[in-house]
Design a protein around this motif. Structure first.
Motif, short mmCIF file in Angstrom:
data_model
loop_
_atom_site.label_atom_id
_atom_site.label_comp_id
_atom_site.label_asym_id
_atom_site.label_seq_id
_atom_site.Cartn_x
_atom_site.Cartn_y
_atom_site.Cartn_z
N LEU A 187 0.86 -1.18 0.00
CA LEU A 187 0.00 0.00 0.00
C LEU A 187 0.89 1.23 0.00
N ILE A 188 0.82 2.00 -1.06
CA ILE A 188 1.61 3.23 -1.15
C ILE A 188 0.99 4.30 -0.28
N GLY A 189 -0.32 4.43 -0.37
CA GLY A 189 -0.99 5.45 0.42
C GLY A 189 -2.47 5.54 0.09
N VAL A 190 -3.16 6.30 0.92
CA VAL A 190 -4.59 6.54 0.74
C VAL A 190 -4.81 8.03 0.62
N GLU A 191 -5.49 8.44 -0.42
CA GLU A 191 -5.85 9.85 -0.62
C GLU A 191 -7.34 10.00 -0.31
N ARG A 192 -7.72 11.17 0.19
CA ARG A 192 -9.12 11.45 0.48
C ARG A 192 -9.59 12.55 -0.46
N GLY A 193 -10.75 12.31 -1.06
CA GLY A 193 -11.36 13.30 -1.93
C GLY A 193 -12.06 14.37 -1.12
N PRO A 194 -12.59 15.40 -1.78
CA PRO A 194 -13.24 16.50 -1.08
C PRO A 194 -14.46 16.08 -0.28
N LYS A 195 -15.07 14.95 -0.63
CA LYS A 195 -16.23 14.46 0.11
C LYS A 195 -15.88 13.32 1.04
N GLY A 196 -14.58 13.09 1.24
CA GLY A 196 -14.12 12.07 2.17
C GLY A 196 -13.92 10.70 1.56
N ASP A 197 -14.18 10.55 0.27
CA ASP A 197 -13.96 9.26 -0.38
C ASP A 197 -12.48 8.89 -0.33
N ALA A 198 -12.21 7.61 -0.04
CA ALA A 198 -10.83 7.12 0.02
C ALA A 198 -10.46 6.47 -1.30
N ILE A 199 -9.26 6.77 -1.77
CA ILE A 199 -8.69 6.12 -2.95
C ILE A 199 -7.32 5.57 -2.53
N SER A 200 -7.15 4.26 -2.67
CA SER A 200 -5.91 3.59 -2.29
C SER A 200 -5.05 3.34 -3.51
N ASN A 201 -3.75 3.53 -3.34
CA ASN A 201 -2.76 3.32 -4.39
C ASN A 201 -1.83 2.20 -3.93
N PHE A 202 -1.74 1.13 -4.73
CA PHE A 202 -0.90 -0.01 -4.39
C PHE A 202 0.24 -0.15 -5.40
N ASP A 203 1.38 -0.59 -4.89
CA ASP A 203 2.54 -0.99 -5.69
C ASP A 203 2.45 -2.51 -5.79
#
Length: 157
Positions: free
Chosen positions: A21-37
């Motif tokens: 797991l590289i990291g988790v970003e949060r959108g303006p409405k709190g949605d999580a987007i995960s980025n994996f290597d």
């Protein structure tokens, strides 16, 4: 210039194959987007040939979605050692690894050329550059090595 996480990773300290797991970003409405290597080959020691990687890419784009929900995109690294996997939410690394294993097993054992999606001039930007044979051989090799749950230690292979 902005820092890019993958450029700050010590590529000499990781032990492929793994999912990280590289990291988790949060959108303006709190949605999580995960980025994996999703790393298949040890960096700076080898690379998947372009035609095989291209075929793995097309197959993972479909097969992974059969095994795990929330995939936004899976795209190969320019270094040809693995993929970025972008997903909605915060899936567990173990669930991603299970989906990768199942998808690679299908490529290694079950997929025929007729199963490979988007391999014509209309649906692919370089349809002539595919190799199911290479995709199959690399999938077998990755599965034989085991896919670690940790980039820095061989865990759960």
């Amino acid at each position: 210039m902005a820092d890019v996480e993958s450029f700050t990773l010590d590529h000499t300290a990781v032990h492929a194959p793994y999912v990280r797991l590289i990291g988790v970003e949060r959108g303006p409405k709190g949605d999580a987007i995960s980025n994996f290597d999703v790393r298949f080959v040890q960096p700076n020691e080898g690379e998947i040939p372009t035609a095989g990687l291209h075929t793995i890419e097309h197959l993972l784009a479909s097969l992974m979605r059969d095994h795990v929900d929330g995939i936004i995109d899976i795209s190969p690294f320019g270094c040809r050692t693995g993929f970025h996997l972008i997903m909605w939410g915060e899936p567990a690394v173990a669930d991603v690894v299970a989906a990768v294993r199942a998808s690679l097993a299908a490529i290694a054992e079950d997929i025929t050329w007729d199963d490979v999606p988007a391999v014509d001039a209309i649906s692919c930007g370089n349809y002539r550059d595919h190799s199911l044979h290479s995709a199959r051989e690399w999938s077998k090799r990755i599965l034989e090595q085991g896919i670690s749950l940790d980039a820095f230690e061989r865990v759960g292979v």
